[in-house]
Design an enzyme around this catalytic site. Structure first.
Site, PDB file in Angstrom:
ATOM      1  N   ARG A 164      37.547   9.485   7.141  1.00  0.00           N
ATOM      2  CA  ARG A 164      37.960   8.337   6.343  1.00  0.00           C
ATOM      3  C   ARG A 164      37.142   8.343   5.046  1.00  0.00           C
ATOM      4  NH1 ARG A 164      37.224   6.104  11.660  1.00  0.00           N
ATOM      5  NH2 ARG A 164      39.188   5.327  12.559  1.00  0.00           N
ATOM      6  N   LYS A 188      34.484   3.330  12.113  1.00  0.00           N
ATOM      7  CA  LYS A 188      34.767   1.907  12.223  1.00  0.00           C
ATOM      8  C   LYS A 188      33.994   1.297  13.380  1.00  0.00           C
ATOM      9  CE  LYS A 188      39.367   1.606  10.165  1.00  0.00           C
ATOM     10  NZ  LYS A 188      40.780   1.223  10.397  1.00  0.00           N
ATOM     11  N   HIS A 257      43.227   9.122   2.005  1.00  0.00           N
ATOM     12  CA  HIS A 257      43.893   8.932   3.294  1.00  0.00           C
ATOM     13  C   HIS A 257      44.967   9.992   3.518  1.00  0.00           C
ATOM     14  CE1 HIS A 257      45.000   6.841   6.898  1.00  0.00           C
ATOM     15  NE2 HIS A 257      46.255   6.776   6.515  1.00  0.00           N
ATOM     16  N   ARG A 260      43.326  12.898   5.138  1.00  0.00           N
ATOM     17  CA  ARG A 260      43.030  12.619   6.553  1.00  0.00           C
ATOM     18  C   ARG A 260      44.307  12.698   7.384  1.00  0.00           C
ATOM     19  NH1 ARG A 260      39.822   9.758  10.432  1.00  0.00           N
ATOM     20  NH2 ARG A 260      40.919   8.031  11.438  1.00  0.00           N
ATOM     21  N   HIS A 283      39.755   7.378  16.770  1.00  0.00           N
ATOM     22  CA  HIS A 283      40.616   6.251  17.124  1.00  0.00           C
ATOM     23  C   HIS A 283      40.219   5.700  18.483  1.00  0.00           C
ATOM     24  CE1 HIS A 283      44.122   7.649  14.341  1.00  0.00           C
ATOM     25  NE2 HIS A 283      43.242   6.902  13.708  1.00  0.00           N
ATOM     26  N   TYR A 292      49.986   7.189  13.966  1.00  0.00           N
ATOM     27  CA  TYR A 292      49.380   7.756  12.770  1.00  0.00           C
ATOM     28  C   TYR A 292      49.927   9.136  12.458  1.00  0.00           C
ATOM     29  CZ  TYR A 292      45.383   8.828   9.699  1.00  0.00           C
ATOM     30  OH  TYR A 292      44.578   9.143   8.635  1.00  0.00           O
TER      31      TYR A 292
END
Length: 327
Positions: A164, A188, A257, A260, A283, A292
């Site tokens: 990311r 994240k 993005h 990615r 994830h 995704y």
């Protein structure tokens, strides 16, 4: 309840009883007088509220005190059924909540029945990925300017490890281990993960580290720095990547993005291992990875049929059994 009673498409002509309409009028005056909203905004509110009031009348409701959460859910469901987009339903419910909050302040309601009722979720548009040739075209940065070397190192690492943007700019020198062939990433939720790196990503990281000292101070910990010697910002990375997309004559807009997403798509197409790609991307849920990478059900079913010992078609098993007997 009859079908016509739940059909929001036939409510425009239904009269609104005075017991409902008088509060809509007072709410309009409140919006103009106390909230100082524009006439256009107030008209939009009124139009939506009148439409909803007609729907509630079709359910047999004659006073605002009769509305329950189930009525509001029916409204959202019927709106969706008649083609209203999720964003429009959210706007509709927001107007209703505001109006019902007003009734609470006027001591007409003790609670807001629209609170907690959410609009249907909108489908997220899937980002477009680059094909392998386009990635190669983007990464074919050949000039030896220091910032060009830095930019190629960043792009090679983003594509090589599926990072990311925030993960890339958050990297420190100590995050990279060439000996182990990995980079430690803070993803994240402050969750750490190890991403394998090799090939071009390693080569261009080493090229960048040879000249990094031209910009960064001795006590700067950031792996990637700007021309001012400070940790590079996310906005700067986005700007540089967009510029490289133009320089390399790519037709689509280039952003972090997209690299990615291309990484995830290419890894999945090559391996078919959804679980491994989930881990590599960081994830929390497998369903996120599936969406995704726009993996279709046919591909999932094919992988399942090939991998699960009891998932193969009966005919294939019988054929295999007969073949074993013949041997």
């Amino acid at each position: 309840m009859t079908e016509s009673g739940t059909d929001t498409g036939n409510n425009e002509l239904a009269p609104i009883p005075r017991s409902l309409e008088k509060w809509l009028d007072q709410f309009a005056h409140y919006q103009v007088g106390e909230r100082a909203l524009s006439a256009h905004t107030v008209q939009n509110y009124q139009r939506q509220l009148q439409h909803m009031a007609r729907y509630f009348v079709s359910l047999g409701i004659t006073s605002w005190q009769q509305i329950e959460p189930n009525h509001v859910r029916l409204l959202a469901t019927q709106s969706k059924r008649h083609g209203l987009k999720p964003a429009s339903i959210r706007t509709q419910l927001s107007a209703l909540r505001s109006f019902l909050d007003y009734l609470i302040r006027q001591n007409q309601l003790s609670a807001n029945p629209a609170k907690g009722v959410s609009a249907p979720k909108a489908d997220k548009p899937l980002p477009k990925n680059l094909d392998v040739d386009e990635v190669n075209q983007l990464l074919n940065v050949t000039d030896d300017e220091p910032l060009s070397i830095r930019d190629r190192a960043m792009m090679e690492l983003m594509y090589g490890a599926g990072l990311r943007l925030s993960e890339l700019t958050g990297l420190d020198l100590k995050s990279v281990s060439f000996h182990a062939g990995e980079v430690r990433v803070l993803g994240k939720g402050s969750k750490q993960r190890l991403c394998p790196i090799s090939g071009e990503a390693v080569i261009w990281l080493k090229n960048w580290l040879k000249i990094r000292g031209q910009f960064a101070a001795a006590d700067e910990s950031a792996l990637f720095v700007s021309s001012r010697g400070q940790r590079i910002s996310q906005r700067n990375v986005q700007k540089r990547m967009a510029e490289w997309g133009q320089k390399q004559s790519l037709h689509s807009h280039i952003n972090p993005h997209k690299l990615r997403h291309s990484y995830a798509t290419h890894m999945l197409e090559s391996s078919g291992d959804l679980r491994a790609v989930q881990e590599l991307l960081g994830h929390a849920n497998l369903s996120t990875t599936q969406i995704y990478t726009h993996l279709d059900f046919d591909h999932l079913a094919k992988v399942y049929d090939q991998a699960h010992p009891r998932a193969r078609k009966r005919g294939a098993r019988e054929s295999e059994s007969s073949s074993k007997k013949e041997r």
